[in-house]
Write a protein that holds these residues in place. Structure first.
Motif, mmCIF file in Angstrom:
data_model
loop_
_atom_site.group_PDB
_atom_site.id
_atom_site.type_symbol
_atom_site.label_atom_id
_atom_site.label_comp_id
_atom_site.label_asym_id
_atom_site.label_seq_id
_atom_site.Cartn_x
_atom_site.Cartn_y
_atom_site.Cartn_z
ATOM 1 N N PRO A 121 0.821 -1.215 0.000
ATOM 2 C CA PRO A 121 0.000 0.000 0.000
ATOM 3 C C PRO A 121 0.856 1.267 0.000
ATOM 4 C CG PRO A 121 -0.231 -1.222 2.076
ATOM 5 C CD PRO A 121 0.569 -2.075 1.161
ATOM 6 N N SER A 122 0.449 2.221 -0.803
ATOM 7 C CA SER A 122 1.089 3.541 -0.955
ATOM 8 C C SER A 122 2.481 3.494 -1.596
ATOM 9 C CB SER A 122 1.160 4.300 0.378
ATOM 10 O OG SER A 122 2.230 3.846 1.169
ATOM 11 N N LYS A 123 2.915 2.314 -2.041
ATOM 12 C CA LYS A 123 4.244 2.182 -2.654
ATOM 13 C C LYS A 123 4.208 2.139 -4.178
ATOM 14 C CE LYS A 123 7.697 1.802 0.291
ATOM 15 N NZ LYS A 123 8.571 2.943 0.362
ATOM 16 N N ILE A 124 3.046 1.843 -4.766
ATOM 17 C CA ILE A 124 3.001 1.553 -6.198
ATOM 18 C C ILE A 124 2.598 2.776 -7.020
ATOM 19 C CG2 ILE A 124 1.947 0.109 -7.990
ATOM 20 C CD1 ILE A 124 3.816 -1.403 -6.017
ATOM 21 N N ALA A 125 3.458 3.083 -7.996
ATOM 22 C CA ALA A 125 3.133 4.106 -8.999
ATOM 23 C C ALA A 125 2.873 3.379 -10.314
ATOM 24 C CB ALA A 125 4.291 5.089 -9.148
ATOM 25 N N LEU A 126 1.892 3.836 -11.040
ATOM 26 C CA LEU A 126 1.550 3.237 -12.323
ATOM 27 C C LEU A 126 2.128 4.101 -13.439
ATOM 28 C CD1 LEU A 126 -0.043 1.229 -14.092
ATOM 29 C CD2 LEU A 126 -2.073 2.647 -13.735
ATOM 30 N N GLY A 127 2.964 3.497 -14.279
ATOM 31 C CA GLY A 127 3.552 4.233 -15.396
ATOM 32 C C GLY A 127 2.797 3.953 -16.677
ATOM 33 N N ILE A 164 2.261 8.088 -13.516
ATOM 34 C CA ILE A 164 3.228 8.833 -14.319
ATOM 35 C C ILE A 164 2.815 8.688 -15.774
ATOM 36 C CG2 ILE A 164 5.650 9.032 -14.989
ATOM 37 C CD1 ILE A 164 5.983 7.461 -12.108
ATOM 38 N N TYR A 165 2.439 9.809 -16.382
ATOM 39 C CA TYR A 165 1.939 9.773 -17.754
ATOM 40 C C TYR A 165 2.980 10.344 -18.709
ATOM 41 C CZ TYR A 165 -0.672 10.675 -21.972
ATOM 42 O OH TYR A 165 -1.056 10.692 -23.291
ATOM 43 N N ILE A 194 1.847 12.586 -12.499
ATOM 44 C CA ILE A 194 3.116 13.252 -12.797
ATOM 45 C C ILE A 194 3.227 13.439 -14.307
ATOM 46 C CG2 ILE A 194 5.639 13.117 -12.592
ATOM 47 C CD1 ILE A 194 4.410 13.144 -9.865
ATOM 48 N N ILE A 195 3.594 14.648 -14.733
ATOM 49 C CA ILE A 195 3.793 14.952 -16.155
ATOM 50 C C ILE A 195 5.181 14.461 -16.571
ATOM 51 C CG2 ILE A 195 3.958 16.805 -17.861
ATOM 52 C CD1 ILE A 195 2.367 18.570 -15.826
ATOM 53 N N SER A 196 5.246 13.767 -17.704
ATOM 54 C CA SER A 196 6.531 13.234 -18.151
ATOM 55 C C SER A 196 6.642 13.287 -19.675
ATOM 56 C CB SER A 196 6.664 11.784 -17.669
ATOM 57 O OG SER A 196 7.715 11.119 -18.293
ATOM 58 N N GLY A 197 7.868 13.555 -20.141
ATOM 59 C CA GLY A 197 8.140 13.497 -21.576
ATOM 60 C C GLY A 197 8.095 14.848 -22.264
ATOM 61 N N GLY A 198 9.249 15.297 -22.756
ATOM 62 C CA GLY A 198 9.271 16.462 -23.633
ATOM 63 C C GLY A 198 9.583 17.807 -23.011
#
Length: 241
Positions: A121-127, A164-165, A194-198
């Motif tokens: 719990p609270s450890k997983i980020a989805l990419g 994380i998108y 979270i904003i990612s890329g570019g």
């Protein structure tokens, strides 16, 4: 708004890929540990790390480097790259990372994501890495034929604590993030995004902050730092602005 300087590790070195292509990579002289120290010295409290060796092998290849960074600098780390088992998540959790990022494995097997969220719990980020609205997997080599927002709705209740998108078309290209699509994702997601890329200039950071979207937690900055398009001093100023 949290700012996540990025460190991509390959063969114990800091590297950057363009659009996830291992044949289109730049190696940098500074070691991952020293680079993390540099970020810490500038006041950054969060780091985004990808183990590219792990992405290729499905193993926690650079665990020793991660352990060193956590113990030495007391900085919050989100780590991803080929995390395909509960054992790998446990190793990273034991090393003291804040979040473990699940990508391809979670998209290919939603039960893995669900169980991981329950066990950690609270450890997983989805990419979620997307191209033209569709999710990509396996280091962006495969298109999943699954629309990003459809998949997100299916797993929204599983309990991921961060999303994380990344827009693949923008990654490493320094053409500014896909803010429009990120807002759609943030509007759908049950957890902070979270904003990612570019990211190409300090103006992208300012724009992200101006979105004033309560569900957008932060932004990842990679190649623009290494190439000198964004100076660490000006990026650090945005932390407190």
């Amino acid at each position: 708004m949290k700012i996540f300087p990025a460190i991509d590790i390959k063969d114990k070195k800091c590297v950057r890929l363009v659009k996830g292509d291992f044949n289109n990579k730049t190696e940098y002289k500074m070691s991952p540990v020293n680079q993390a120290g540099k970020y810490k010295d500038h006041g950054f409290k969060n780091l985004h790390i990808v183990d590219l060796d792990g992405a290729l092998t499905g193993e926690t290849v650079n665990l020793d480097i991660i352990e060193k960074i956590v113990s030495k600098f007391n900085i919050k780390i989100e780590i991803g790259g080929g995390v395909r088992s509960f054992e790998s998540i446990q190793r990273y959790a034991d090393a003291g990372v804040e979040k473990v990022i699940l990508g391809s494995a979670a998209i290919k097997d939603r039960n893995f994501l669900k169980e991981a969220c329950e066990k950690f719990p609270s450890k997983i980020a989805l990419g979620l890495d997307a191209k033209d609205g569709y999710l990509s997997v396996s280091g962006w080599k495969e298109n999943s034929n699954k629309l990003t927002l459809d998949y997100l709705r299916e797993v929204n209740e599983y309990g991921a604590s961060r999303l994380i998108y990344t827009d693949i078309n923008r990654d490493g290209m320094k053409q500014s993030p896909n803010f429009e699509e990120t807002i759609k994702v943030a509007s759908t997601s049950n957890c902070p995004v979270i904003i990612s890329g570019g990211v190409s200039s300090i103006n992208d950071i300012k724009k992200a902050k101006e979105l004033n979207n309560q569900n957008i937690e932060g932004i990842i900055v990679g190649k623009a730092i290494y190439d000198g398009d964004i100076k660490l001093d000006e990026l650090a100023n945005e932390l407190n602005a």
